[in-house]
Design a protein around this motif. Structure first.
Motif, PDB file in Angstrom:
ATOM      1  N   PRO A  83       0.813  -1.218   0.000  1.00 27.86           N
ATOM      2  CA  PRO A  83       0.000   0.000   0.000  1.00 27.86           C
ATOM      3  C   PRO A  83       0.846   1.267   0.000  1.00 27.86           C
ATOM      4  O   PRO A  83       1.932   1.312   0.599  1.00 27.86           O
ATOM      5  CB  PRO A  83      -0.813  -0.131   1.290  1.00 27.86           C
ATOM      6  N   LEU A  84       0.354   2.302  -0.666  1.00 31.53           N
ATOM      7  CA  LEU A  84       0.982   3.622  -0.675  1.00 31.53           C
ATOM      8  C   LEU A  84       0.464   4.412   0.511  1.00 31.53           C
ATOM      9  O   LEU A  84      -0.748   4.653   0.618  1.00 31.53           O
ATOM     10  CB  LEU A  84       0.661   4.336  -1.988  1.00 31.53           C
ATOM     11  N   ASP A  85       1.351   4.788   1.403  1.00 36.74           N
ATOM     12  CA  ASP A  85       0.948   5.508   2.617  1.00 36.74           C
ATOM     13  C   ASP A  85       0.172   6.774   2.281  1.00 36.74           C
ATOM     14  O   ASP A  85       0.575   7.567   1.421  1.00 36.74           O
ATOM     15  CB  ASP A  85       2.181   5.884   3.443  1.00 36.74           C
ATOM     16  N   GLY A  86      -0.955   6.966   2.950  1.00 33.51           N
ATOM     17  CA  GLY A  86      -1.748   8.175   2.795  1.00 33.51           C
ATOM     18  C   GLY A  86      -2.579   8.235   1.539  1.00 33.51           C
ATOM     19  O   GLY A  86      -3.172   9.281   1.250  1.00 33.51           O
ATOM     20  N   ALA A  87      -2.656   7.147   0.790  1.00 36.37           N
ATOM     21  CA  ALA A  87      -3.373   7.181  -0.487  1.00 36.37           C
ATOM     22  C   ALA A  87      -4.578   6.250  -0.487  1.00 36.37           C
ATOM     23  O   ALA A  87      -5.029   5.815  -1.556  1.00 36.37           O
ATOM     24  CB  ALA A  87      -2.430   6.811  -1.626  1.00 36.37           C
ATOM     25  N   GLU A  88      -5.137   5.989   0.683  1.00 35.20           N
ATOM     26  CA  GLU A  88      -6.290   5.088   0.747  1.00 35.20           C
ATOM     27  C   GLU A  88      -7.443   5.588  -0.116  1.00 35.20           C
ATOM     28  O   GLU A  88      -8.173   4.802  -0.728  1.00 35.20           O
ATOM     29  CB  GLU A  88      -6.763   4.939   2.195  1.00 35.20           C
ATOM     30  N   HIS A  89      -7.612   6.918  -0.187  1.00 37.33           N
ATOM     31  CA  HIS A  89      -8.700   7.501  -0.974  1.00 37.33           C
ATOM     32  C   HIS A  89      -8.516   7.298  -2.471  1.00 37.33           C
ATOM     33  O   HIS A  89      -9.474   7.419  -3.239  1.00 37.33           O
ATOM     34  CB  HIS A  89      -8.786   9.002  -0.689  1.00 37.33           C
ATOM     35  N   ALA A  90      -7.300   6.994  -2.900  1.00 41.14           N
ATOM     36  CA  ALA A  90      -6.997   6.846  -4.317  1.00 41.14           C
ATOM     37  C   ALA A  90      -6.889   5.388  -4.749  1.00 41.14           C
ATOM     38  O   ALA A  90      -6.560   5.111  -5.903  1.00 41.14           O
ATOM     39  CB  ALA A  90      -5.687   7.567  -4.645  1.00 41.14           C
ATOM     40  N   LEU A  91      -7.183   4.460  -3.848  1.00 42.11           N
ATOM     41  CA  LEU A  91      -7.084   3.042  -4.179  1.00 42.11           C
ATOM     42  C   LEU A  91      -8.212   2.633  -5.120  1.00 42.11           C
ATOM     43  O   LEU A  91      -9.394   2.802  -4.795  1.00 42.11           O
ATOM     44  CB  LEU A  91      -7.125   2.199  -2.903  1.00 42.11           C
ATOM     45  N   VAL A  92      -7.863   2.093  -6.273  1.00 43.65           N
ATOM     46  CA  VAL A  92      -8.856   1.560  -7.205  1.00 43.65           C
ATOM     47  C   VAL A  92      -9.263   0.156  -6.778  1.00 43.65           C
ATOM     48  O   VAL A  92     -10.428  -0.227  -6.857  1.00 43.65           O
ATOM     49  CB  VAL A  92      -8.303   1.562  -8.638  1.00 43.65           C
ATOM     50  N   ALA A 105      -3.635  -1.313  -6.862  1.00 47.98           N
ATOM     51  CA  ALA A 105      -3.808  -0.434  -8.014  1.00 47.98           C
ATOM     52  C   ALA A 105      -4.359   0.913  -7.549  1.00 47.98           C
ATOM     53  O   ALA A 105      -5.379   0.966  -6.853  1.00 47.98           O
ATOM     54  CB  ALA A 105      -4.758  -1.058  -9.033  1.00 47.98           C
ATOM     55  N   TYR A 106      -3.703   1.997  -7.952  1.00 50.03           N
ATOM     56  CA  TYR A 106      -4.080   3.345  -7.520  1.00 50.03           C
ATOM     57  C   TYR A 106      -4.407   4.239  -8.710  1.00 50.03           C
ATOM     58  O   TYR A 106      -3.874   4.058  -9.818  1.00 50.03           O
ATOM     59  CB  TYR A 106      -2.935   3.993  -6.734  1.00 50.03           C
ATOM     60  N   ASP A 107      -5.287   5.210  -8.462  1.00 48.88           N
ATOM     61  CA  ASP A 107      -5.469   6.322  -9.393  1.00 48.88           C
ATOM     62  C   ASP A 107      -4.124   7.041  -9.456  1.00 48.88           C
ATOM     63  O   ASP A 107      -3.694   7.679  -8.496  1.00 48.88           O
ATOM     64  CB  ASP A 107      -6.563   7.251  -8.865  1.00 48.88           C
ATOM     65  N   GLY A 108      -3.457   6.932 -10.608  1.00 50.52           N
ATOM     66  CA  GLY A 108      -2.080   7.400 -10.704  1.00 50.52           C
ATOM     67  C   GLY A 108      -1.897   8.886 -10.510  1.00 50.52           C
ATOM     68  O   GLY A 108      -0.784   9.338 -10.217  1.00 50.52           O
ATOM     69  N   CYS A 109      -2.958   9.680 -10.670  1.00 47.80           N
ATOM     70  CA  CYS A 109      -2.829  11.123 -10.440  1.00 47.80           C
ATOM     71  C   CYS A 109      -2.504  11.431  -8.985  1.00 47.80           C
ATOM     72  O   CYS A 109      -2.056  12.540  -8.674  1.00 47.80           O
ATOM     73  CB  CYS A 109      -4.111  11.832 -10.854  1.00 47.80           C
ATOM     74  N   HIS A 110      -2.741  10.472  -8.089  1.00 46.44           N
ATOM     75  CA  HIS A 110      -2.448  10.651  -6.673  1.00 46.44           C
ATOM     76  C   HIS A 110      -1.142   9.966  -6.277  1.00 46.44           C
ATOM     77  O   HIS A 110      -0.814   9.924  -5.086  1.00 46.44           O
ATOM     78  CB  HIS A 110      -3.595  10.081  -5.828  1.00 46.44           C
ATOM     79  N   ASP A 111      -0.411   9.444  -7.244  1.00 52.92           N
ATOM     80  CA  ASP A 111       0.840   8.738  -6.964  1.00 52.92           C
ATOM     81  C   ASP A 111       2.000   9.584  -7.471  1.00 52.92           C
ATOM     82  O   ASP A 111       2.120   9.826  -8.668  1.00 52.92           O
ATOM     83  CB  ASP A 111       0.831   7.370  -7.645  1.00 52.92           C
ATOM     84  N   PRO A 112       2.892  10.037  -6.591  1.00 52.81           N
ATOM     85  CA  PRO A 112       3.982  10.922  -7.024  1.00 52.81           C
ATOM     86  C   PRO A 112       4.933  10.274  -8.021  1.00 52.81           C
ATOM     87  O   PRO A 112       5.604  10.982  -8.777  1.00 52.81           O
ATOM     88  CB  PRO A 112       4.695  11.280  -5.719  1.00 52.81           C
ATOM     89  N   VAL A 113       5.004   8.952  -8.038  1.00 52.51           N
ATOM     90  CA  VAL A 113       5.869   8.293  -9.017  1.00 52.51           C
ATOM     91  C   VAL A 113       5.325   8.511 -10.432  1.00 52.51           C
ATOM     92  O   VAL A 113       6.074   8.799 -11.368  1.00 52.51           O
ATOM     93  CB  VAL A 113       6.010   6.794  -8.696  1.00 52.51           C
ATOM     94  N   LEU A 114       4.013   8.403 -10.589  1.00 46.90           N
ATOM     95  CA  LEU A 114       3.428   8.620 -11.915  1.00 46.90           C
ATOM     96  C   LEU A 114       3.512  10.079 -12.337  1.00 46.90           C
ATOM     97  O   LEU A 114       3.883  10.374 -13.480  1.00 46.90           O
ATOM     98  CB  LEU A 114       1.978   8.150 -11.941  1.00 46.90           C
ATOM     99  N   THR A 115       3.181  11.001 -11.461  1.00 49.95           N
ATOM    100  CA  THR A 115       3.188  12.402 -11.874  1.00 49.95           C
ATOM    101  C   THR A 115       4.600  12.877 -12.217  1.00 49.95           C
ATOM    102  O   THR A 115       4.787  13.658 -13.150  1.00 49.95           O
ATOM    103  CB  THR A 115       2.559  13.305 -10.800  1.00 49.95           C
ATOM    104  N   ALA A 116       5.603  12.377 -11.487  1.00 55.26           N
ATOM    105  CA  ALA A 116       6.989  12.724 -11.822  1.00 55.26           C
ATOM    106  C   ALA A 116       7.369  12.145 -13.180  1.00 55.26           C
ATOM    107  O   ALA A 116       8.053  12.805 -13.984  1.00 55.26           O
ATOM    108  CB  ALA A 116       7.934  12.217 -10.748  1.00 55.26           C
ATOM    109  N   ALA A 117       6.929  10.926 -13.466  1.00 53.97           N
ATOM    110  CA  ALA A 117       7.238  10.310 -14.758  1.00 53.97           C
ATOM    111  C   ALA A 117       6.534  11.033 -15.897  1.00 53.97           C
ATOM    112  O   ALA A 117       7.091  11.183 -16.995  1.00 53.97           O
ATOM    113  CB  ALA A 117       6.839   8.837 -14.727  1.00 53.97           C
ATOM    114  N   LEU A 118       5.307  11.507 -15.665  1.00 52.60           N
ATOM    115  CA  LEU A 118       4.594  12.244 -16.695  1.00 52.60           C
ATOM    116  C   LEU A 118       5.281  13.566 -17.000  1.00 52.60           C
ATOM    117  O   LEU A 118       5.415  13.958 -18.170  1.00 52.60           O
ATOM    118  CB  LEU A 118       3.145  12.476 -16.271  1.00 52.60           C
ATOM    119  N   LEU A 119       5.734  14.276 -15.971  1.00 53.72           N
ATOM    120  CA  LEU A 119       6.490  15.503 -16.208  1.00 53.72           C
ATOM    121  C   LEU A 119       7.767  15.216 -16.991  1.00 53.72           C
ATOM    122  O   LEU A 119       8.132  15.975 -17.895  1.00 53.72           O
ATOM    123  CB  LEU A 119       6.833  16.181 -14.877  1.00 53.72           C
ATOM    124  N   ALA A 120       8.427  14.112 -16.658  1.00 55.69           N
ATOM    125  CA  ALA A 120       9.644  13.748 -17.390  1.00 55.69           C
ATOM    126  C   ALA A 120       9.340  13.471 -18.856  1.00 55.69           C
ATOM    127  O   ALA A 120      10.127  13.828 -19.746  1.00 55.69           O
ATOM    128  CB  ALA A 120      10.299  12.523 -16.739  1.00 55.69           C
TER     129      ALA A 120
END
Length: 217
Positions: A83-92, A105-120
């Motif tokens: 589990p991603l700490d603090g992301a219970e609300h974003a769990l699919v 599986a998480y809504d990736g907009c709430h996962d900093p790994v995805l948003t950093a990769a999208l910016l990259a």
């Protein structure tokens, strides 16, 4: 590099999304959707720990967006082994992967790994990867960036009736992910970065649309 396993996942991603999507404010499809996977791409987590997928799913249109009687949604997802700490609300939802075991599986907009990769990706520091093939670039994903230097960070995601927005603190910009895809859509004036792509329509066409923009608020 994301390694694609040819194995089973239970429940399937589409089964999870069929329950989750109708709870989203931007969802435009049928109340009890029959989802079809229509396209998408992946990004690599530099640490090799998190799966990152941008999935496009279609379902029956209820008279809003889409063509051919369907509406297409962009669903960024991350897959984690814990589990991603603090992301219970974003769990699919949770799945059992035939090789990797339990996956969250998480809504990736709430996962900093995805948003950093999208910016990259937008800034040209990362390359889109094929959705179902290992170590294969997706040449149908296009990106551009005219900004000066990397984006310093992003605020918390906010859902609207058609997108998920992440503000750039103090920068006057917002990273906007189009959740409802509009064939032929173009970036608004002042946009400094964007990602576009294609997906499969029931009539056999493959329209191109905006997936994400870095634009003025």
């Amino acid at each position: 590099m994301a390694l694609i396993h040819n194995t089973t996942v239970k429940p399937t991603k589409l089964e999870l999304l069929a329950d989750w999507l109708p709870t989203r404010p931007w969802y435009r499809g049928a109340a009890a959707p029959e989802l079809t996977k229509a396209g998408g791409f992946r990004l690599d987590d530099p640490a090799g720990e998190v799966g990152i997928e941008f999935m496009i799913v279609t379902t029956a249109d209820e008279g809003t967006e889409g063509t051919g009687g369907t509406v297409a949604h962009l669903v960024p997802l991350t897959y984690r082994g814990a589990p991603l700490d603090g992301a219970e609300h974003a769990l699919v939802g949770t799945m059992e992967h035939g090789v990797l075991g339990p996956r969250w599986a998480y809504d990736g907009c709430h996962d900093p790994v995805l948003t950093a990769a999208l910016l990259a990706l937008i800034e040209g520091r990362a390359e889109a990867q094929a959705q179902s093939l290992t170590d294969t670039p997706d040449r149908e994903i296009a990106r551009s960036y005219t900004g000066e230097g990397p984006v310093p960070g992003l605020g918390a995601p906010v859902d609207t009736d058609e997108s998920t927005d992440l503000a750039v603190p103090g920068g006057g910009l917002v990273l906007r992910l189009r959740r409802v895809l509009t064939p032929g859509s173009t970036a608004p004036e002042g946009t400094v970065g964007q990602v576009t792509g294609v997906w499969d329509q029931p009539d056999g066409t493959r329209p191109r649309a905006l997936f994400a923009t870095l634009q003025p608020r």
